[in-house]
Design a protein around this motif. Structure first.
Motif, PDB file in Angstrom:
ATOM      1  N   LEU A 169       1.378  -1.613  -8.447  1.00 51.50           N
ATOM      2  CA  LEU A 169       2.370  -0.724  -7.846  1.00 51.50           C
ATOM      3  C   LEU A 169       2.474  -0.978  -6.347  1.00 51.50           C
ATOM      4  CD1 LEU A 169       1.629   2.655  -9.660  1.00 51.50           C
ATOM      5  CD2 LEU A 169       3.705   1.278  -9.868  1.00 51.50           C
ATOM      6  N   CYS A 170       1.327  -1.083  -5.678  1.00 50.12           N
ATOM      7  CA  CYS A 170       1.329  -1.382  -4.246  1.00 50.12           C
ATOM      8  C   CYS A 170       2.039  -2.705  -3.977  1.00 50.12           C
ATOM      9  CB  CYS A 170      -0.100  -1.456  -3.710  1.00 50.12           C
ATOM     10  SG  CYS A 170      -1.039   0.086  -3.751  1.00 50.12           S
ATOM     11  N   PHE A 171       1.700  -3.696  -4.786  1.00 49.12           N
ATOM     12  CA  PHE A 171       2.249  -5.037  -4.590  1.00 49.12           C
ATOM     13  C   PHE A 171       3.762  -5.047  -4.757  1.00 49.12           C
ATOM     14  CE2 PHE A 171       3.461  -9.269  -6.003  1.00 49.12           C
ATOM     15  CZ  PHE A 171       2.797 -10.092  -5.104  1.00 49.12           C
ATOM     16  N   ASP A 172       4.244  -4.390  -5.794  1.00 48.06           N
ATOM     17  CA  ASP A 172       5.687  -4.404  -6.043  1.00 48.06           C
ATOM     18  C   ASP A 172       6.441  -3.665  -4.944  1.00 48.06           C
ATOM     19  OD1 ASP A 172       7.821  -5.271  -7.797  1.00 48.06           O
ATOM     20  OD2 ASP A 172       8.141  -3.157  -8.232  1.00 48.06           O
ATOM     21  N   SER A 187       1.738   8.277 -13.266  1.00 52.87           N
ATOM     22  CA  SER A 187       0.337   8.621 -13.016  1.00 52.87           C
ATOM     23  C   SER A 187      -0.302   7.740 -11.944  1.00 52.87           C
ATOM     24  CB  SER A 187      -0.469   8.494 -14.312  1.00 52.87           C
ATOM     25  OG  SER A 187      -0.445   7.147 -14.793  1.00 52.87           O
ATOM     26  N   GLY A 188       0.468   6.796 -11.387  1.00 49.76           N
ATOM     27  CA  GLY A 188      -0.093   5.837 -10.437  1.00 49.76           C
ATOM     28  C   GLY A 188      -0.246   6.337  -9.022  1.00 49.76           C
ATOM     29  N   ASN A 189       0.337   7.525  -8.719  1.00 52.06           N
ATOM     30  CA  ASN A 189       0.201   8.129  -7.385  1.00 52.06           C
ATOM     31  C   ASN A 189       0.652   7.191  -6.267  1.00 52.06           C
ATOM     32  OD1 ASN A 189      -0.954  10.607  -8.294  1.00 52.06           O
ATOM     33  ND2 ASN A 189      -2.899   9.546  -8.592  1.00 52.06           N
ATOM     34  N   LEU A 190       1.785   6.530  -6.467  1.00 50.48           N
ATOM     35  CA  LEU A 190       2.309   5.618  -5.451  1.00 50.48           C
ATOM     36  C   LEU A 190       2.901   6.396  -4.284  1.00 50.48           C
ATOM     37  CD1 LEU A 190       3.089   2.676  -4.608  1.00 50.48           C
ATOM     38  CD2 LEU A 190       5.277   3.083  -5.784  1.00 50.48           C
ATOM     39  N   SER A 191       2.591   5.945  -3.071  1.00 49.68           N
ATOM     40  CA  SER A 191       3.192   6.543  -1.879  1.00 49.68           C
ATOM     41  C   SER A 191       3.245   5.488  -0.788  1.00 49.68           C
ATOM     42  CB  SER A 191       2.399   7.757  -1.402  1.00 49.68           C
ATOM     43  OG  SER A 191       1.117   7.371  -0.934  1.00 49.68           O
ATOM     44  N   CYS A 192       4.033   5.776   0.233  1.00 47.74           N
ATOM     45  CA  CYS A 192       4.131   4.869   1.375  1.00 47.74           C
ATOM     46  C   CYS A 192       4.315   5.687   2.639  1.00 47.74           C
ATOM     47  CB  CYS A 192       5.313   3.909   1.194  1.00 47.74           C
ATOM     48  SG  CYS A 192       5.582   2.831   2.632  1.00 47.74           S
ATOM     49  N   VAL A 193       3.600   5.317   3.675  1.00 49.85           N
ATOM     50  CA  VAL A 193       3.755   5.921   4.991  1.00 49.85           C
ATOM     51  C   VAL A 193       4.232   4.830   5.933  1.00 49.85           C
ATOM     52  CG1 VAL A 193       2.520   6.935   6.943  1.00 49.85           C
ATOM     53  CG2 VAL A 193       2.055   7.733   4.626  1.00 49.85           C
ATOM     54  N   CYS A 194       5.246   5.130   6.748  1.00 49.84           N
ATOM     55  CA  CYS A 194       5.819   4.164   7.673  1.00 49.84           C
ATOM     56  C   CYS A 194       5.731   4.698   9.096  1.00 49.84           C
ATOM     57  CB  CYS A 194       7.274   3.890   7.313  1.00 49.84           C
ATOM     58  SG  CYS A 194       8.123   2.764   8.454  1.00 49.84           S
ATOM     59  N   PRO A 244      -0.657  -7.107  18.493  1.00 48.20           N
ATOM     60  CA  PRO A 244       0.776  -6.852  18.295  1.00 48.20           C
ATOM     61  C   PRO A 244       1.050  -6.040  17.036  1.00 48.20           C
ATOM     62  CG  PRO A 244       0.401  -9.150  18.891  1.00 48.20           C
ATOM     63  CD  PRO A 244      -0.945  -8.547  18.632  1.00 48.20           C
ATOM     64  N   GLY A 245       2.041  -5.156  17.134  1.00 51.00           N
ATOM     65  CA  GLY A 245       2.444  -4.364  15.977  1.00 51.00           C
ATOM     66  C   GLY A 245       3.539  -3.383  16.324  1.00 51.00           C
ATOM     67  N   ASP A 246       4.698  -3.518  15.674  1.00 50.91           N
ATOM     68  CA  ASP A 246       5.820  -2.607  15.889  1.00 50.91           C
ATOM     69  C   ASP A 246       6.038  -1.666  14.711  1.00 50.91           C
ATOM     70  OD1 ASP A 246       6.515  -3.701  18.398  1.00 50.91           O
ATOM     71  OD2 ASP A 246       7.633  -5.320  17.439  1.00 50.91           O
ATOM     72  N   ILE A 247       5.709  -2.134  13.514  1.00 51.51           N
ATOM     73  CA  ILE A 247       5.927  -1.348  12.292  1.00 51.51           C
ATOM     74  C   ILE A 247       4.656  -1.395  11.457  1.00 51.51           C
ATOM     75  CG2 ILE A 247       7.279  -1.121  10.158  1.00 51.51           C
ATOM     76  CD1 ILE A 247       9.552  -2.596  11.636  1.00 51.51           C
ATOM     77  N   LEU A 248       4.248  -0.232  10.956  1.00 56.51           N
ATOM     78  CA  LEU A 248       3.096  -0.135  10.049  1.00 56.51           C
ATOM     79  C   LEU A 248       3.547   0.418   8.711  1.00 56.51           C
ATOM     80  CD1 LEU A 248      -0.029  -0.013   9.421  1.00 56.51           C
ATOM     81  CD2 LEU A 248       0.106   2.376  10.176  1.00 56.51           C
ATOM     82  N   LEU A 249       3.102  -0.209   7.633  1.00 60.68           N
ATOM     83  CA  LEU A 249       3.277   0.318   6.281  1.00 60.68           C
ATOM     84  C   LEU A 249       1.902   0.545   5.678  1.00 60.68           C
ATOM     85  CD1 LEU A 249       6.136  -1.970   4.891  1.00 60.68           C
ATOM     86  CD2 LEU A 249       6.329   0.423   5.610  1.00 60.68           C
ATOM     87  N   HIS A 250       1.659   1.762   5.225  1.00 62.13           N
ATOM     88  CA  HIS A 250       0.425   2.102   4.504  1.00 62.13           C
ATOM     89  C   HIS A 250       0.848   2.495   3.092  1.00 62.13           C
ATOM     90  CE1 HIS A 250      -3.233   5.028   4.037  1.00 62.13           C
ATOM     91  NE2 HIS A 250      -3.347   3.938   3.292  1.00 62.13           N
ATOM     92  N   ILE A 251       0.648   1.586   2.156  1.00 61.87           N
ATOM     93  CA  ILE A 251       1.082   1.764   0.773  1.00 61.87           C
ATOM     94  C   ILE A 251      -0.142   2.067  -0.074  1.00 61.87           C
ATOM     95  CG2 ILE A 251       2.210   0.655  -1.198  1.00 61.87           C
ATOM     96  CD1 ILE A 251       3.646  -1.157   0.871  1.00 61.87           C
ATOM     97  N   ARG A 252      -0.084   3.148  -0.856  1.00 61.75           N
ATOM     98  CA  ARG A 252      -1.233   3.588  -1.649  1.00 61.75           C
ATOM     99  C   ARG A 252      -0.844   3.805  -3.111  1.00 61.75           C
ATOM    100  NH1 ARG A 252      -3.181   8.541   2.183  1.00 61.75           N
ATOM    101  NH2 ARG A 252      -0.985   8.529   2.725  1.00 61.75           N
TER     102      ARG A 252
END
Length: 352
Positions: free
Chosen positions: A113-116, A56-63, A99-107
């Motif tokens: 859940l985001c932290f882990d 039910s935590g709706n965890l997702s990640c966009v890279c 500077p930035g080569d990689i982006l992680l958007h964790i929701r």
């Protein structure tokens, strides 16, 4: 939807209660590039493993990947709209590139859940990357921004959200992908809170309590809502925002992490031009008198299908298989000393 349509990443997911934004740079070295490529095939499995414990935590990640990193990691072909972040504005009112080569958007709806997931994803990369910015965002009451107004009211929804954010036939090799532009804003809350509610409403262009757009007869053309509304051929062009407040009250830090998704960088960049330069020039967004952008980056998000396949796509093997010359370098990145220069507006204009 045709069976061969690539599956997109979790771009159009609903807004959650918590988010972590991580921007990292790639450390030089072919072994490090190999580590990042292999990691691309692990992301989806790590999201499933962490998220399964709390369905039910709706965890997702966009890279996503920046322009220079795409060339280093994957080579040709490259997404048609991918380029270094384009700085706009001048002086104290400037959208800076950092500077930035990689982006992680964790929701997720739970920060644990985001932290882990962030721990697992960054841990897999090890010394192959250097994290240059990390922000932990939270939902503020009834979807309010740090300055007290409801955020994301005009976001597209449902099929419209996909239409405005996901690449289609215009760039067929990258169908299902998207672009994302991120900026970290710090707010002068003492100055903002010293304004009357009526003055704040005229700056934003909406009522503060009820979130109703001001009538055109009284809404200034310099209002935030006016300058971020784009119309082409009689139709409004939208982006998908998933902004999050963040802060450290003990340190006097109060901010908003802006994150905007679109199928092309062009509408987001036009909004920034309108805000920082003005429409017409000089008629800028007065919210910027109380909000300062301290980071900025543009990233391409491959579809989930392509993201996994990128694990096997090194630039040299890609060019050899296609019988092509090695990929040409992307446009020059802004010159930086490797730090984000938080608290300053240091940067190099892309227009110079």
């Amino acid at each position: 939807m045709p069976k061969d349509t690539p599956e997109s990443q979790s771009v159009c997911n609903t807004v959650t209660r918590s988010a972590i934004f991580i921007v990292a740079t790639l450390v030089d070295g072919e072994n490090n590039a190999d580590t990042v490529r292999a990691w691309c095939a692990d992301i989806a499995a790590l999201v499933r493993s962490v998220g399964k414990r709390v369905p039910s935590g709706n965890l997702s990640c966009v890279c996503g990947f920046g322009s220079k990193a795409w060339d280093t990691l994957f080579g040709a072909p490259r997404p048609a709209g991918l380029h270094p972040f384009r700085e706009v504005g001048e002086g104290e009112r400037r959208a800076v590139g950092t500077p930035g080569d990689i982006l992680l958007h964790i929701r997720a709806d739970q920060m644990d859940l985001c932290f882990d997931l962030a721990t697992q994803l960054v841990g897999r990369l090890g010394e192959a990357i250097a994290v240059v910015d990390e922000v932990h965002g939270f939902r503020y009451f009834d979807m309010r921004s740090m300055v007290g107004f409801v955020d994301g009211t005009e976001n597209p929804e449902g099929r419209e959200a996909a239409d405005f954010t996901l690449i289609g036939d215009e760039d067929p090799e990258f169908t299902g992908g998207s672009y994302v532009l991120v900026q970290k804003y710090l707010h002068d809350m003492a100055g903002w809170n010293a304004l009357s509610v009526e003055t704040q409403e005229r700056i934003i262009g909406r009522t503060k309590l009820s979130d109703i757009e001001l009538d055109e007869a009284v809404k200034p053309s310099s209002s935030h809502s006016s300058l971020t509304t784009l119309v082409e051929n009689g139709e409004e062009v939208k982006i998908l925002r998933d902004n999050m407040p963040f802060g450290r009250p003990g340190m006097g830090e109060f901010g908003t992490y802006f994150i905007g998704y679109a199928r092309s960088p062009r509408p987001i960049e036009q909004m920034l031009e309108n805000m920082f330069v003005g429409r017409p020039p000089g008629n800028y967004d007065r919210l910027l008198d109380y909000s300062r952008a301290v980071t900025g980056g543009l990233f391409f998000l491959p579809s989930a299908t392509l993201l996994e396949a990128l694990a096997e796509r090194a630039p040299q093997s890609n060019a050899a298989c296609a019988g092509q010359q090695p990929v040409a370098p992307s446009p020059a990145e802004p010159r930086h000393d490797g730090s984000l220069n938080i608290g300053s507006l240091k940067g190099t204009s892309q227009y110079e």
